[in-house]
Design a protein around this motif. Structure first.
Motif, PDB file in Angstrom:
ATOM      1  N   THR A  91     -12.935 -14.430  49.752  1.00  0.00           N
ATOM      2  CA  THR A  91     -13.563 -14.592  48.438  1.00  0.00           C
ATOM      3  C   THR A  91     -12.661 -14.000  47.354  1.00  0.00           C
ATOM      4  O   THR A  91     -12.366 -14.635  46.336  1.00  0.00           O
ATOM      5  CB  THR A  91     -14.933 -13.896  48.410  1.00  0.00           C
ATOM      6  N   LEU A 151     -14.903  -9.682  39.482  1.00  0.00           N
ATOM      7  CA  LEU A 151     -15.582 -10.963  39.647  1.00  0.00           C
ATOM      8  C   LEU A 151     -16.295 -11.060  40.983  1.00  0.00           C
ATOM      9  O   LEU A 151     -17.263 -11.813  41.128  1.00  0.00           O
ATOM     10  CB  LEU A 151     -14.569 -12.105  39.526  1.00  0.00           C
ATOM     11  N   PRO A 154     -20.472 -10.137  40.843  1.00  0.00           N
ATOM     12  CA  PRO A 154     -21.481 -11.161  40.548  1.00  0.00           C
ATOM     13  C   PRO A 154     -21.488 -12.301  41.566  1.00  0.00           C
ATOM     14  O   PRO A 154     -22.542 -12.877  41.840  1.00  0.00           O
ATOM     15  CB  PRO A 154     -21.090 -11.669  39.155  1.00  0.00           C
ATOM     16  N   VAL A 155     -20.320 -12.623  42.144  1.00  0.00           N
ATOM     17  CA  VAL A 155     -20.287 -13.659  43.173  1.00  0.00           C
ATOM     18  C   VAL A 155     -21.133 -13.249  44.376  1.00  0.00           C
ATOM     19  O   VAL A 155     -21.965 -14.010  44.879  1.00  0.00           O
ATOM     20  CB  VAL A 155     -18.832 -13.955  43.605  1.00  0.00           C
ATOM     21  N   LEU A 187     -21.303 -16.561  36.240  1.00  0.00           N
ATOM     22  CA  LEU A 187     -20.329 -17.183  37.129  1.00  0.00           C
ATOM     23  C   LEU A 187     -19.761 -18.485  36.573  1.00  0.00           C
ATOM     24  O   LEU A 187     -18.881 -19.084  37.196  1.00  0.00           O
ATOM     25  CB  LEU A 187     -20.969 -17.450  38.499  1.00  0.00           C
ATOM     26  N   GLU A 188     -20.255 -18.945  35.446  1.00  0.00           N
ATOM     27  CA  GLU A 188     -19.693 -20.126  34.811  1.00  0.00           C
ATOM     28  C   GLU A 188     -18.279 -19.790  34.322  1.00  0.00           C
ATOM     29  O   GLU A 188     -18.081 -18.828  33.572  1.00  0.00           O
ATOM     30  CB  GLU A 188     -20.560 -20.557  33.638  1.00  0.00           C
ATOM     31  N   VAL A 192     -16.940 -16.619  32.122  1.00  0.00           N
ATOM     32  CA  VAL A 192     -16.083 -15.608  32.748  1.00  0.00           C
ATOM     33  C   VAL A 192     -14.774 -15.456  31.974  1.00  0.00           C
ATOM     34  O   VAL A 192     -14.343 -14.339  31.661  1.00  0.00           O
ATOM     35  CB  VAL A 192     -15.800 -15.984  34.214  1.00  0.00           C
ATOM     36  N   MET A 217     -14.100 -21.049  41.585  1.00  0.00           N
ATOM     37  CA  MET A 217     -15.360 -20.318  41.677  1.00  0.00           C
ATOM     38  C   MET A 217     -16.234 -20.861  42.809  1.00  0.00           C
ATOM     39  O   MET A 217     -16.836 -20.095  43.580  1.00  0.00           O
ATOM     40  CB  MET A 217     -16.101 -20.389  40.344  1.00  0.00           C
ATOM     41  N   LEU A 221     -17.619 -18.892  46.095  1.00  0.00           N
ATOM     42  CA  LEU A 221     -19.038 -18.830  46.444  1.00  0.00           C
ATOM     43  C   LEU A 221     -19.269 -19.259  47.893  1.00  0.00           C
ATOM     44  O   LEU A 221     -20.099 -18.661  48.598  1.00  0.00           O
ATOM     45  CB  LEU A 221     -19.846 -19.720  45.496  1.00  0.00           C
TER      46      LEU A 221
END
Length: 319
Positions: A91, A151, A154-155, A187-188, A192, A217, A221
């Motif tokens: 990730t 990052l 939030p992922v 997460l958009e 970001v 992204m 995910l």
């Protein structure tokens, strides 16, 4: 210079510096390299010390939990943890590559897994500082390392909460649905990139050369979801009577609530308390505490295995 063309003792034959000394720049560079090595060794020793303390402080409960497991269950749980940690690394590596710094697999595992040992040290900054330092040696700008690290939260939170809702039921944990839209907005990629750009401007830094993409992204995910499945499998081996689907949700919820307590190393204590509460429908509090502590111990061992293996593999790849 003497008559036969030789260079005197003060000449350039000894490096071009009067007296044959090593250039100041080389000396300074060697000194900085030594300091960095010492700091890294100190970081590892402190992280290992806190990780060992986390197990030793609850040793009786850990022993009681392991007493319930046979060797096959323990091996399966540990293998699932290693797979879950690998999913987390992929990730992070996906996010870092999408931001413009693709790393080969072996160096990426070292940076991520060794840096992650910092989560056992009180305070939330140690993993990112370690990853920034090691990433710099591989040509990764510090700002990019920091962006990829932050990052991930939030992922993992968004996917973890979604997994909780799907596996544990909307009736009991439907309130978590209120957090999902906020996380999805965060997460958009356009959002970001805007937030990262704003933060870099406030710090007086140059903007990222490669903004995050939607494809990157989505790939991150997917790796995060695979990690949750493996973490659930790890808990299922410790508590097979709960069922795999329930185990996936129980671990995801306990991790999400534990990671929100930034000041607690690796969510220590909070994750176990939440797990005991989540396991209450299938297990009494005493055995549930043993299960939670067993899970914690297996994850610590998994972290050590991944960090050690990655460090050895990266060293061999350079030789």
């Amino acid at each position: 210079m003497s008559g036969d063309g030789s260079v005197s003792g003060d000449g350039a034959a000894d490096g071009g510096v009067p007296g044959g000394g090593v250039p100041d720049e080389v000396t300074a560079r060697a000194g900085r390299s030594t300091v960095r090595r010492l700091l890294r060794v100190g970081f590892l020793l402190v992280a290992l010390g806190f990780g060992g303390w986390a197990v030793a402080a609850q040793w009786d409960g850990v022993v009681a939990g392991f007493a319930r497991l046979n060797p096959a269950m323990l091996a399966g749980s540990l293998a699932a943890v290693v797979a879950a940690l690998l999913g987390a690394m992929l990730t992070w590596r996906t996010l870092l590559a999408d931001l413009g710094s693709p790393l080969p697999f072996r160096p990426a595992t070292k940076v991520f897994f060794v840096g992650q040992l910092g989560k056992y040290i009180p305070g939330a900054v140690w993993p990112v500082l370690a990853q920034m330092e090691m990433g710099r040696d591989l040509g990764v700008p510090r700002a990019r390392s920091a962006a990829a690290f932050f990052l991930m939260m939030p992922v993992q939170l968004a996917t973890g909460l979604l997994v909780t809702l799907v596996t544990l039921g909307w009736d009991r944990y439907g309130g978590l649905l209120l957090l999902v839209p906020v996380l999805l907005v965060l997460l958009e990629p356009k959002v970001v990139n805007g937030l990262i750009g704003f933060g870099l401007r406030r710090l007086g830094r140059e903007p990222l050369e490669h903004p995050l993409t939607r494809r990157g992204m989505l790939t991150a995910l997917c790796w995060a979801l695979a990690g949750w499945a493996c973490y659930g499998l790890h808990l299922y081996f410790v508590l097979p009577q709960a069922g795999l689907v329930f185990a996936i949700g129980a671990f995801a919820l306990s991790w999400c609530l534990g990671i929100m307590t930034f000041v607690v190393p690796a969510g220590a204590g909070v994750r176990e308390a939440v797990m005991v509460a989540v396991l209450s429908p299938v297990l009494d509090s005493g055995p549930a505490i043993a299960v939670a502590l067993s899970s914690r111990a297996v994850i610590i061992v998994g972290d050590l295995i991944c960090a050690g293996t990655a460090g050895i593999a990266a060293r061999r790849s350079r030789t």
